[in-house]
Every structure is written in C-alpha cells, then in structure tokens.
Design a protein around this motif. Structure first.
Motif, PDB file in Angstrom:
ATOM      1  N   ASN A 189      11.502  37.739  27.888  1.00  0.00           N
ATOM      2  CA  ASN A 189      11.589  38.226  29.273  1.00  0.00           C
ATOM      3  C   ASN A 189      10.203  38.506  29.850  1.00  0.00           C
TER       4      ASN A 189
ATOM      5  N   ARG B 221       6.222  34.170  36.482  1.00  0.00           N
ATOM      6  CA  ARG B 221       6.578  34.390  37.895  1.00  0.00           C
ATOM      7  C   ARG B 221       5.419  35.057  38.635  1.00  0.00           C
TER       8      ARG B 221
ATOM      9  N   GLU C 198       8.534  35.269  30.865  1.00  0.00           N
ATOM     10  CA  GLU C 198       9.098  34.783  32.127  1.00  0.00           C
ATOM     11  C   GLU C 198       8.554  35.577  33.312  1.00  0.00           C
TER      12      GLU C 198
END
Length: 197
Positions: free
Chosen positions: A123, A130, A126
């Motif tokens: 997570n 972003r 990710e």
C-alpha cells in the motif's frame, strides 16, 4: 519530498560487507586499487566479481552520505553500533525506505499494532507512486525484491522479530549513533530511526 528510487533491490543492510567497505574508505582506497580489492582480492568473499562489485558499490554509496566519523563506527563498533550506523546511512541514501520507517512503521507503533504485514509495504508503494508521478514504474519482481529487502532491513535493525512473523519490536538506537546524528544535524535520519514509543 525526496525523489524515490528503487535502490535497494539487490541487498539489505549488508553490515559485514559495509564494515570492510568502511575500512577501504578510511584508507582512501579508490580507482584501480578499489577494483583490485573488490574484484581480484575478493575482500567481500563473494562468489562472483559482479556480485562483489554490486555489494561494494552500494555499501560505498550509502556510507558516502556520511563522513569518516560514521565510517569508523561501522568499521570498529559493536554489531549493534555498526548495524545502526549502516541503517542511518541507508535511510539517507534510500528515502523510499526511510519514509516507510517514519510513516508506516511509526503509525503501526502508535496504533499499538503487534505486527507489520506485507500489505503495509504494498500500500505504501502504491501511495508513493500516486504522490510521485515521475517515480519509475516498478515491475512485479522489483516490488517483491524491495519488500523483501525492506523487511529484512527491519529485521536486521531490530524493528521486527523476524521476517516470517513481522512482529514489531521496540528498538532503541545505539546512543553513539544518535549522538553522531544529532551533532551532524541529520534531522531527517533521526526522524526515520526514532519511530518506536
């Protein structure tokens, strides 16, 4: 925000190798003599010259974010001192790992969580991608290697019990390493290392 690079896919903290590299740096070894020590004399005792050079160059790049005073802690310190000194250089060289410590690992301690989980790393990556659109895309194998080495570094530095159960352990950084970082105003590195209650 530092630019994230995937610069620890090849290995974890490599403390024994970093001790040898710290000694070479303190001797001022470079150029042809560096190649001779690593490739011909195989001072890191690796199976191939390429592996030896990969480890040596990574250890040198990490250590060169600090100065000779830290290199001496790596070379001459106890295993815990050398480990935390290498960890300090590693988080400065690899903010992708450092920020995982100071955000995700710290948050788990604050939540009184007992374990980290692989999904915490996934997570986090990710979120990083972003937040940084220019961060290079990572293949599945690179993601896996980064996660494996991140967890191995947490294990080696004492933040988790082992890489199998990822049980969190409160970890006090060795005082001599803390004093070095404080004297040299390494505020980012201190923030990354001091994540335990």
């Amino acid at each position: 925000m530092p630019t994230y690079t995937a610069n620890f896919t090849k290995c974890s903290l490599i403390v024994p190798e970093s001790r040898i590299v710290a000694d070479l740096l303190l001797q001022g070894v470079s150029g042809k003599e560096w190649d001779r020590q690593i490739r011909e004399l195989n001072v890191l005792k690796k199976r191939t010259a390429n592996t030896a050079m990969t480890y040596a160059n990574l250890a040198r790049s990490r250590l060169q974010t600090m100065d000779a005073e830290l290199w001496e802690l790596v070379r001459d310190g106890s295993v815990p001192v050398a480990t935390h000194a290498v960890l300090a250089a590693t988080v400065k060289f690899s903010p992708l790992f450092g920020d995982f410590l100071r955000t995700v690992v710290r948050d788990q301690f604050r939540r009184f969580a007992t374990h980290l989980e692989p999904r915490h790393w996934d997570n986090y990556i990710e979120d990083c991608q972003r937040a940084q659109p220019h961060m290079p895309a990572l293949s599945d194998s690179s993601r896996t290697k980064l996660r494996q080495n991140a967890m191995r570094m947490l294990d080696e530095a004492g933040y988790v019990e082992n890489t199998r159960n990822l049980r969190l352990r409160s970890q006090n950084i060795e005082p001599v390493v803390l004093h070095y970082l404080q004297r040299h105003h390494e505020h980012y590195v201190l923030d990354c290392l001091q994540v335990c209650p």
